[in-house]
Design a protein around this motif. Structure first.
Motif, PDB file in Angstrom:
ATOM      1  N   LYS A   4      -1.458  -0.763  36.702  1.00 36.06           N
ATOM      2  CA  LYS A   4      -0.175  -0.538  36.476  1.00 36.06           C
ATOM      3  C   LYS A   4       0.106  -0.431  35.054  1.00 36.06           C
ATOM      4  O   LYS A   4       0.743   0.485  34.529  1.00 36.06           O
ATOM      5  CB  LYS A   4       0.667  -1.852  36.904  1.00 36.06           C
ATOM      6  CG  LYS A   4       0.652  -2.030  38.307  1.00 36.06           C
ATOM      7  CD  LYS A   4       1.421  -3.184  38.692  1.00 36.06           C
ATOM      8  CE  LYS A   4       1.740  -3.175  40.169  1.00 36.06           C
ATOM      9  NZ  LYS A   4       2.492  -4.547  40.572  1.00 36.06           N
ATOM     10  N   ALA A 248      17.187   3.818  42.607  1.00 37.58           N
ATOM     11  CA  ALA A 248      17.235   2.800  43.506  1.00 37.58           C
ATOM     12  C   ALA A 248      18.312   2.638  44.341  1.00 37.58           C
ATOM     13  O   ALA A 248      18.492   1.820  45.319  1.00 37.58           O
ATOM     14  CB  ALA A 248      16.568   1.312  42.645  1.00 37.58           C
ATOM     15  N   GLY A 285      13.616   4.645  54.026  1.00 37.23           N
ATOM     16  CA  GLY A 285      13.092   3.976  52.937  1.00 37.23           C
ATOM     17  C   GLY A 285      13.417   2.479  53.145  1.00 37.23           C
ATOM     18  O   GLY A 285      13.969   2.254  54.133  1.00 37.23           O
ATOM     19  N   ASP A 286      12.881   1.413  52.285  1.00 39.13           N
ATOM     20  CA  ASP A 286      13.036   0.151  52.350  1.00 39.13           C
ATOM     21  C   ASP A 286      14.358  -0.141  51.733  1.00 39.13           C
ATOM     22  O   ASP A 286      14.588  -0.986  50.730  1.00 39.13           O
ATOM     23  CB  ASP A 286      11.881  -0.476  51.663  1.00 39.13           C
ATOM     24  CG  ASP A 286      11.703  -0.126  50.575  1.00 39.13           C
ATOM     25  OD1 ASP A 286      12.333   0.765  49.886  1.00 39.13           O
ATOM     26  OD2 ASP A 286      10.872  -0.912  49.836  1.00 39.13           O
ATOM     27  N   SER A 328      16.994   0.342  47.320  1.00 40.19           N
ATOM     28  CA  SER A 328      15.477   0.422  47.557  1.00 40.19           C
ATOM     29  C   SER A 328      14.765  -0.462  46.679  1.00 40.19           C
ATOM     30  O   SER A 328      14.696  -0.308  45.460  1.00 40.19           O
ATOM     31  CB  SER A 328      15.175   1.682  47.587  1.00 40.19           C
ATOM     32  OG  SER A 328      13.623   1.835  47.795  1.00 40.19           O
ATOM     33  N   ALA A 329      14.035  -1.318  47.547  1.00 39.74           N
ATOM     34  CA  ALA A 329      12.975  -2.221  46.449  1.00 39.74           C
ATOM     35  C   ALA A 329      11.800  -1.476  45.978  1.00 39.74           C
ATOM     36  O   ALA A 329      11.526  -1.804  44.665  1.00 39.74           O
ATOM     37  CB  ALA A 329      12.301  -3.169  47.556  1.00 39.74           C
ATOM     38  N   THR A 330      11.270  -0.473  46.424  1.00 39.49           N
ATOM     39  CA  THR A 330      10.164   0.358  45.960  1.00 39.49           C
ATOM     40  C   THR A 330      10.781   1.112  44.886  1.00 39.49           C
ATOM     41  O   THR A 330      10.400   1.005  43.776  1.00 39.49           O
ATOM     42  CB  THR A 330       9.581   1.455  47.022  1.00 39.49           C
ATOM     43  OG1 THR A 330       9.268   0.481  48.293  1.00 39.49           O
ATOM     44  CG2 THR A 330       8.830   2.467  46.312  1.00 39.49           C
ATOM     45  N   GLU A 331      12.025   1.775  45.086  1.00 35.82           N
ATOM     46  CA  GLU A 331      12.498   2.513  43.942  1.00 35.82           C
ATOM     47  C   GLU A 331      13.092   1.547  42.753  1.00 35.82           C
ATOM     48  O   GLU A 331      12.874   1.970  41.564  1.00 35.82           O
ATOM     49  CB  GLU A 331      13.762   3.448  44.400  1.00 35.82           C
ATOM     50  CG  GLU A 331      13.309   4.420  45.506  1.00 35.82           C
ATOM     51  CD  GLU A 331      12.682   5.562  44.603  1.00 35.82           C
ATOM     52  OE1 GLU A 331      12.564   5.702  43.447  1.00 35.82           O
ATOM     53  OE2 GLU A 331      11.548   6.057  45.407  1.00 35.82           O
ATOM     54  N   ASP A 332      13.328   0.401  43.078  1.00 33.72           N
ATOM     55  CA  ASP A 332      13.948  -0.584  41.944  1.00 33.72           C
ATOM     56  C   ASP A 332      12.590  -1.002  41.189  1.00 33.72           C
ATOM     57  O   ASP A 332      12.640  -1.043  39.901  1.00 33.72           O
ATOM     58  CB  ASP A 332      14.441  -1.878  42.764  1.00 33.72           C
ATOM     59  CG  ASP A 332      15.478  -2.635  41.696  1.00 33.72           C
ATOM     60  OD1 ASP A 332      15.621  -2.114  40.871  1.00 33.72           O
ATOM     61  OD2 ASP A 332      15.337  -3.956  41.861  1.00 33.72           O
ATOM     62  N   GLN A 333      11.580  -1.289  41.854  1.00 35.17           N
ATOM     63  CA  GLN A 333      10.224  -1.511  41.025  1.00 35.17           C
ATOM     64  C   GLN A 333       9.944  -0.455  40.016  1.00 35.17           C
ATOM     65  O   GLN A 333       9.487  -0.536  39.045  1.00 35.17           O
ATOM     66  CB  GLN A 333       9.135  -1.663  41.963  1.00 35.17           C
ATOM     67  CG  GLN A 333       7.901  -1.955  41.076  1.00 35.17           C
ATOM     68  CD  GLN A 333       8.076  -3.375  40.448  1.00 35.17           C
ATOM     69  OE1 GLN A 333       8.657  -4.144  40.786  1.00 35.17           O
ATOM     70  NE2 GLN A 333       7.131  -3.376  39.291  1.00 35.17           N
ATOM     71  N   ARG A 334      10.177   1.071  40.666  1.00 30.16           N
ATOM     72  CA  ARG A 334       9.702   2.144  39.605  1.00 30.16           C
ATOM     73  C   ARG A 334      10.694   2.416  38.497  1.00 30.16           C
ATOM     74  O   ARG A 334      10.400   2.613  37.445  1.00 30.16           O
ATOM     75  CB  ARG A 334       9.763   3.422  40.466  1.00 30.16           C
ATOM     76  CG  ARG A 334       8.850   3.411  41.573  1.00 30.16           C
ATOM     77  CD  ARG A 334       9.036   4.814  42.431  1.00 30.16           C
ATOM     78  NE  ARG A 334       8.028   4.993  43.333  1.00 30.16           N
ATOM     79  CZ  ARG A 334       7.941   5.908  44.416  1.00 30.16           C
ATOM     80  NH1 ARG A 334       9.084   6.724  44.438  1.00 30.16           N
ATOM     81  NH2 ARG A 334       7.182   5.862  45.353  1.00 30.16           N
TER      82      ARG A 334
END
Length: 374
Positions: A4, A248, A285-286, A328-334
């Motif tokens: 990361k 996100a 997506g999530d 979206s949790a994935t896009e939020d992390q990005r």
């Protein structure tokens, strides 16, 4: 953790490598100009020394000769001597003042600060929630063929990809209609939606500009077999339709819906059959619900709300336009990773620019230019 960190620092490393290349070229050019400047400064110093020597060799004026022995006439100073030298334009004086501070070190630091600041703005994610324009859909029946049977309406907002060789992300508003009266001619579908859409699989549609932010479309398919019809409004831009995605955040704006039976003008009230409106949101997506009207059913990629019932020619208050926001949790992390990279770039830019300013001010200080002090 190491992967990361490596992914986070990779864009900064590429930026620094590009900066080093540009800085190397700039240093070569500046060194050449620095040598030319040193030659000019040496010529200027020779001229100043000549003027000073000439001033010292001049005979004492009458005023100086009249001075008493206890108070001899002051010797001409360096500053007063330079004052007698013809001055150039203000722009030339500014350039002469700044020239000592424009060194390869200052230029490299300035370039590094500018490039990394631009990279910081480029990496900074937009975390605002989209605000789609409100839409509306109306189903009209002519007086000669009014709606007399129940009508079932399903509104779908979908997020997905187009088919065909040039695949791209798109958002779609599907309007599915069912009812025996659709098998007769004399009805039409009118919609006002965010501008930029096109209608799929229907040659009877006509899209016009409604206002600065919306387009309107009139669809007159005529009689349809089986009393079932589906219209699809598609946007190729994920930030311009009834369903919008920005990093996100996702915002889905369902249109309001109404059915209208026009009067024949004979004084009789037109029929008012039942109308049922269902709304569905198809995602990829999530995504998790954030705000708006909570869905009654949540599947893996499908959210649904219970049907709303009413009558023709009566406003369906419960079927008014509504907006649902999801994240979206994935896009939020990005987005968090992009914010970290952007902050790192801004930190490097601030340090480089402050160092460049400090070095420039130090080199342009008059005492330092005269060789006095550290």
């Amino acid at each position: 953790m190491a992967d990361k960190l490596r992914r986070a620092v990779a864009p900064i490393s590429r930026t620094l490598a590009l900066t080093a290349i540009v800085a190397g070229v700039a240093i070569g050019i500046l060194r050449r100009s620095e040598r030319r400047k040193q030659a000019e400064d040496a010529a200027l110093d020779t001229s100043v020394q000549t003027v000073v020597q000439a001033a010292r060799d001049q005979p004492v004026t009458a005023t100086a000769a009249a001075a008493s022995p206890e108070q001899p006439a002051p010797a001409p100073s360096y500053v007063s001597t330079l004052a007698s030298v013809p001055t150039s334009s203000p722009l030339a004086r500014v350039v002469a003042f700044m020239r000592p501070g424009v060194t390869p070190t200052v230029v490299v630091l300035a370039i590094l600060g500018a490039v990394t600041a631009a990279a910081g703005f480029w990496l900074l994610p937009d975390t605002t929630v989209p605000q789609p324009v409100t839409s509306s859909v109306e189903l009209h029946f002519d007086p000669e063929h009014p709606a007399t049977s129940p009508i079932i309406v399903e509104l779908w907002l979908s997020l997905g990809e187009s088919s065909g060789p040039n695949r791209h992300s798109e958002t779609v508003l599907h309007v599915d209609l069912k009812g025996p009266d659709l098998a007769h001619a004399g009805w039409s579908l009118f919609a006002i939606a965010p501008k930029g859409f096109h209608v799929l699989f229907d040659s009877s549609s006509r899209v016009d500009r409604y206002d600065a932010s919306s387009d309107s479309v009139l669809i007159t398919p005529g009689a349809v077999r089986g009393g079932a019809y589906s219209a699809a409004l598609t946007w190729d831009n994920l930030e311009a339709g009834a369903l919008q995605v920005r990093n996100a955040n996702l915002a889905a704006a369902f249109p309001s819906f109404q059915v209208q039976n026009y009067s024949s003008g004979d004084g009789r009230e037109p029929p008012q059959p039942q109308v049922s409106v269902s709304r569905h949101l198809r995602l990829t997506g999530d995504y998790a619900f954030v705000s708006g009207l909570p869905p009654d059913e949540i599947g893996i990629f499908l959210w649904s709300w219970r049907p709303v019932t009413g009558q023709v020619n009566q406003p369906l208050t419960a079927a008014d336009a509504m907006t649902v926001v999801a994240r979206s949790a994935t896009e939020d992390q990005r987005s968090h990773t992009a914010e970290f990279r952007s902050g790192l770039a801004f930190g490097i830019a601030a340090a480089a620019l402050l160092s460049a300013v400090q070095e420039f001010l130090t080199l342009t200080t008059p005492a330092r230019r005269r060789g006095v002090g550290p």
